[in-house]
Write a protein that holds these residues in place. Structure first.
Motif, PDB file in Angstrom:
ATOM      1  N   ARG A 132       0.919  -1.199   0.020  1.00 25.07           N
ATOM      2  CA  ARG A 132      -0.086  -0.268   0.269  1.00 25.07           C
ATOM      3  C   ARG A 132       0.775   1.518   0.416  1.00 25.07           C
ATOM      4  N   ASP A 169       4.734   1.032   1.724  1.00 27.56           N
ATOM      5  CA  ASP A 169       4.578  -0.104   2.904  1.00 27.56           C
ATOM      6  C   ASP A 169       4.064  -1.179   2.825  1.00 27.56           C
ATOM      7  N   ILE A 170       4.217  -2.256   3.619  1.00 27.41           N
ATOM      8  CA  ILE A 170       3.347  -3.495   3.073  1.00 27.41           C
ATOM      9  C   ILE A 170       2.263  -3.170   3.868  1.00 27.41           C
ATOM     10  N   ILE A 223       5.208  -5.287   9.554  1.00 32.25           N
ATOM     11  CA  ILE A 223       4.215  -3.626   9.636  1.00 32.25           C
ATOM     12  C   ILE A 223       6.030  -2.903   9.096  1.00 32.25           C
ATOM     13  N   HIS A 244       0.131  -7.378  18.689  1.00 37.24           N
ATOM     14  CA  HIS A 244       1.283  -6.820  18.723  1.00 37.24           C
ATOM     15  C   HIS A 244       0.883  -5.612  20.494  1.00 37.24           C
ATOM     16  N   VAL A 271       2.582   3.723  15.381  1.00 37.80           N
ATOM     17  CA  VAL A 271       3.030   3.642  14.240  1.00 37.80           C
ATOM     18  C   VAL A 271       1.253   3.948  13.233  1.00 37.80           C
ATOM     19  N   PHE A 279      -2.264  -0.110  10.272  1.00 36.55           N
ATOM     20  CA  PHE A 279      -1.518  -1.191   9.712  1.00 36.55           C
ATOM     21  C   PHE A 279      -1.591  -2.204  10.929  1.00 36.55           C
ATOM     22  N   ARG A 284      -5.977  -3.443  10.982  1.00 40.85           N
ATOM     23  CA  ARG A 284      -5.894  -4.309  10.174  1.00 40.85           C
ATOM     24  C   ARG A 284      -7.485  -4.858   9.736  1.00 40.85           C
TER      25      ARG A 284
END
Lengths: 116, 475
Positions: free
Chosen positions: A8, A11-12, A86, B47, B55, B59, B62
């Motif tokens: 994306r 990024d992954i 990530i 996580h 972050v 991400f 999801r």
């Protein structure tokens, strides 16, 4: 070995089934061979992406979240999946070429060098 | 000394507070990056929050839809809380259906400092809903007749959207029940369902009831009152008897629908709301528009989705279904063992026109169960008003194929008190299910096993017959 990374932007991509762009890289003994290819998918679909992976004879997939069904299917096809990654695709590629990318890795630029 | 809430909370460990909430919670900065998260969030995503500090939440979460984009498209400018459903892929690679509640976070000085996203796993709830939609009873609404089947099959569509819904139908047809059923099946089910009868209060009180007031707004307003729109925040507001809404309040309602904000009575501060509006009426709003008693622009804004509940006299066999249901309900409540109705009582109830519709039938059965001393409700146990109002010229309204539970080898119907052929016996069967099973088998036999023709014979849609065949194991 052929590697596919779900993207994306740079990024992954967060999710395998919602990916609309992938990067395919040929590698040999930890080095990139030839020109990496970006492929834009016609629409997000986990099943279609699995078909592409099979068709392109990919050996290793780097992605974000992936459903169990797709994960198992690719595993059955002897394709390694490193998921829940990530971070930047470039960082993920460096680590996977070095054989050091783990499932669930959170890649922050400064820490990637330490991981290599 | 009275402690203020603020001073009582001073020194509170925020993470302790978040860990006490039984849902996943994540706090984001203004850019949608993770600042902190509770244990449940960490368990869902796999996580630890310390690993993903800074972050982007998309991400880590999801999710579908993309929560970060949702924040910036909806919550950022509005400043209002947002609730939506979607799914995530969790640490176990499972797709989980989630309800996301996104709220802006402001400092004490009123400056926006970030967002809070709460996650609630509703996978099991949605699975139950999915299974329930294969059944003809949805949130207390019963109906096998084609007209009711249409309503029940339309329900998920009505529930899936936030568009205004107008429910019409005669009094006692179940408009309230349908409104609540739509709410319970919708993504707003976790939030309040608030009902207001627009015909029950005088105009000034109704305005205060709907929109709230501030202290001193009028004589007797001793304290602030939030109003039903605010109480329904995030959920559904059902305005029944919308035709009785005074013209002055119709203007105000139109503003709320268009702008999603309003001024409480006596206040100069605008209030934003996120509420799904459902209205109900037994009046002909179109005629009221022509008569000048209902605003045309409001009519069109309320009539985006429309559901019309049929009168009970138009629902054919549903009368028997409802009789069965109410007899069981009230005899259970009263601890009685009423097994059924006599033929005569059944025929009377099938002839009756029910101006009060389902509500009236319910009252009749409740009365009958109360006065019936034995196991079978007879004509004498029905309210006298029924006998006076039965239109004897009308034929008895029979279902598409009348239930015939006949014991083989019986020559004389009266050998067992004429139980099977004459009476609707809900004890011999387990109830409506056995009657229905024999109807289906009878219809299939009649048409040589052709399911499409059997559906037609029964007056059902094909999909209804398919579902029932599956449910009863008649494949």
């Amino acid at each position: 070995m052929k590697i596919l990374l779900t993207l994306r932007d740079n990024d992954i991509a967060p999710r395998f089934d919602l990916t609309s762009e992938v990067l395919i890289v040929d590698s040999d003994h930890g080095n990139v061979v030839g020109n990496p290819r970006n492929i834009l998918l016609p629409g997000p679909s986990g099943d279609e992406l699995c078909s592409l992976i099979i068709k392109e004879e990919i050996s290793l997939v780097v992605c974000g979240g992936i459903e169990e069904a797709h994960f198992q299917y690719l595993g059955w096809k002897k394709i390694t999946v490193v998921d829940r990654v990530i971070g930047l695709a470039a960082d993920a590629l460096r680590l996977v070429l070095a054989g050091r990318l783990k499932t669930g890795a959170v890649l922050r630029g400064s820490q990637v060098d330490d991981m290599l | 000394m009275k402690q203020s809430v603020g001073s009582a909370l001073k020194g509170l460990d925020m993470l302790d507070l978040l860990n006490g909430v039984p849902h996943g919670i994540v706090l984001l900065d203004n850019e949608g990056r993770i600042v902190s998260a509770n244990r449940i969030f960490e368990a869902i995503t796999g996580h630890p929050s310390v690993d993903v500090f800074g972050v982007g939440c998309d991400f880590v979460l999801r999710s579908n839809p993309d929560i970060k984009r949702t924040i910036f498209e909806n919550v950022f400018d509005d400043g209002a809380m947002l609730s939506l459903e979607g799914d995530i892929i969790n640490v176990n690679r499972k797709k989980a259906v989630m309800r996301f509640s996104v709220s802006p976070l402001n400092s004490q000085a009123g400056k926006k400092i970030g967002y809070m996203v709460a996650l609630e796993d509703i996978t099991a709830l949605r699975e139950l809903d999915r299974q329930r939609h294969g059944v003809d009873e949805v949130k207390g609404m019963l109906g096998h007749s084609p007209k009711m089947q249409e309503i029940l099959e339309f329900m998920p569509i009505l529930a899936r959207t936030d568009a205004t819904l107008l429910i019409t139908g005669e009094t006692g047809t179940g408009k309230d029940l349908l409104a609540e059923a739509v709410h319970m099946v919708s993504k707003r089910s976790k939030y309040p369902f608030v009902k207001v009868n627009c015909g029950a209060l005088p105009e000034t009180l109704l305005e205060s009831e709907l929109f709230g007031h501030v202290r001193g707004a009028y004589t007797g307003a001793h304290a602030d009152k939030p109003g039903m729109f605010r109480l329904a925040q995030g959920g559904t507001l059902f305005l029944t008897e919308i035709g009785d809404l005074p013209l002055s309040l119709q203007v105000k309602l139109l503003t709320v629908i268009d702008d999603r904000e309003f001024y409480p009575l006596g206040s100069s501060k605008k209030i934003r709301v996120d509420v799904r509006l459902i209205t109900g009426t037994n009046r002909d709003l179109r005629q009221m528009v022509k008569d000048g008693t209902f605003r045309e622009d409001l009519y069109y804004r309320l009539n985006v989705l429309r559901a019309h509940l049929p009168a009970l006299r138009e629902r054919g066999e549903d009368v028997l279904l409802l009789i069965d249901h109410f007899v069981k309900l009230f005899s259970g409540n009263l601890g009685k063992s009423i097994k059924g109705l006599t033929t005569a009582a059944t025929e009377e109830l099938l002839r009756y026109q029910y101006p009060g519709n389902v509500r009236e039938l319910r009252n009749i059965i409740e009365y009958a169960v109360n006065v019936c001393p034995g196991e079978r409700i007879g004509s004498s146990h029905l309210p006298t008003s029924i006998h006076a109002n039965i239109i004897t010229a009308l034929p008895v309204r029979k279902p598409a194929s009348a239930p015939q539970i006949v014991q083989q080898g019986e020559d004389d119907d009266n050998a067992h008190g004429g139980r099977f052929a004459d009476e609707i016996d809900i004890s011999q069967a387990t109830g409506w299910s056995d009657i229905e099973k024999s109807k289906i088998l009878g219809a299939l036999l009649k048409v040589g096993g052709n399911r499409s023709r059997a559906a037609k014979e029964l007056g059902w849609g094909r999909s209804t017959l398919w579902r029932k065949i599956k449910r009863y194991g008649l494949e």
